[in-house]
Design an enzyme around this catalytic site. Structure first.
Site: not given
Ligand code: ACO
Length: 163
Positions: A104, A138
């Protein structure tokens, strides 16, 4: 395995819809019913709408639509809409099993490079207040809560200082 990020093409449309569906069913499992999610995906992620947005992104118009790929398999996507010097992050979804690995962050950084070239100074988004995964992502990536709109936080990131 390294992740590749590129603009989506029309042949990616089915994969995008499947990723949105699986991500919604995971992240909103305690918020929305399965029936609601299915009807939302049918309506808001219709192939016609998405193909139009992919083409607008390919043509470098008002949409930025990027996908992340492992080998040739799509793992996630980010979509923004620009208007003059502002952008709104509309959609950002990864396959549940591909979250928490930095993908992400890479997608957002790539979108920010494009925004910078377009002279964008501010990006906003709406995120469900109970979506802790996204809200915390975010905040860690420079967005601040500016307002509340119904169930959503309105978040914003400014880029002025970077230009
Ligand atoms: N559980 C908990 N926290 C998480 C998780 C998870 N599975 N995945 C990401 N995070 C958060 C935490 O804050 C984490 O920080 P930490 O490592 O200190 O715990 C941070 O994100 C990690 O960053 P990335 O690895 O770069 O995040 P990721 O690749 O997962 O991308 C995203 C973030 C896009 C929100 C992804 O988790 C996702 O697809 N989530 C589900 C869908 C979603 O909620 N999308 C946003 C909707 S709002 C909109 O679209 C405007």
């Amino acid at each position: 395995m390294s992740e590749m990020i590129k603009k989506l093409t029309v042949k990616d449309v089915d994969a995008l819809i499947e990723i949105a569906r699986s991500s919604w069913k995971w992240i909103y499992r305690n918020i929305y019913s399965n029936e609601f999610i299915e009807s939302w995906i049918r309506e808001k992620y219709s192939k016609d709408k998405l193909l139009n947005e992919i083409i607008r992104s390919q043509s470098d118009l008002d949409i930025i639509l990027l996908g992340s790929f492992a080998e040739s398999t799509m793992t996630g996507f980010i979509e923004l809409k620009t208007s003059a010097n502002k952008a709104e992050l509309l959609r950002f979804y990864l396959k549940p099993e591909c979250t928490h690995k930095g993908i992400g962050k890479s997608l957002l950084l790539e979108a920010e490079k494009i925004m910078k070239k377009k002279g964008i100074v501010e990006c906003s988004l709406y995120v469900h207040q109970q979506n802790n995964v996204a809200v915390s992502f975010y905040k860690k990536n420079g967005f601040e809560v500016k307002d509340i709109d119904g169930d959503d936080f309105v978040m914003e990131k400014k880029y002025k200082d970077l230009q």
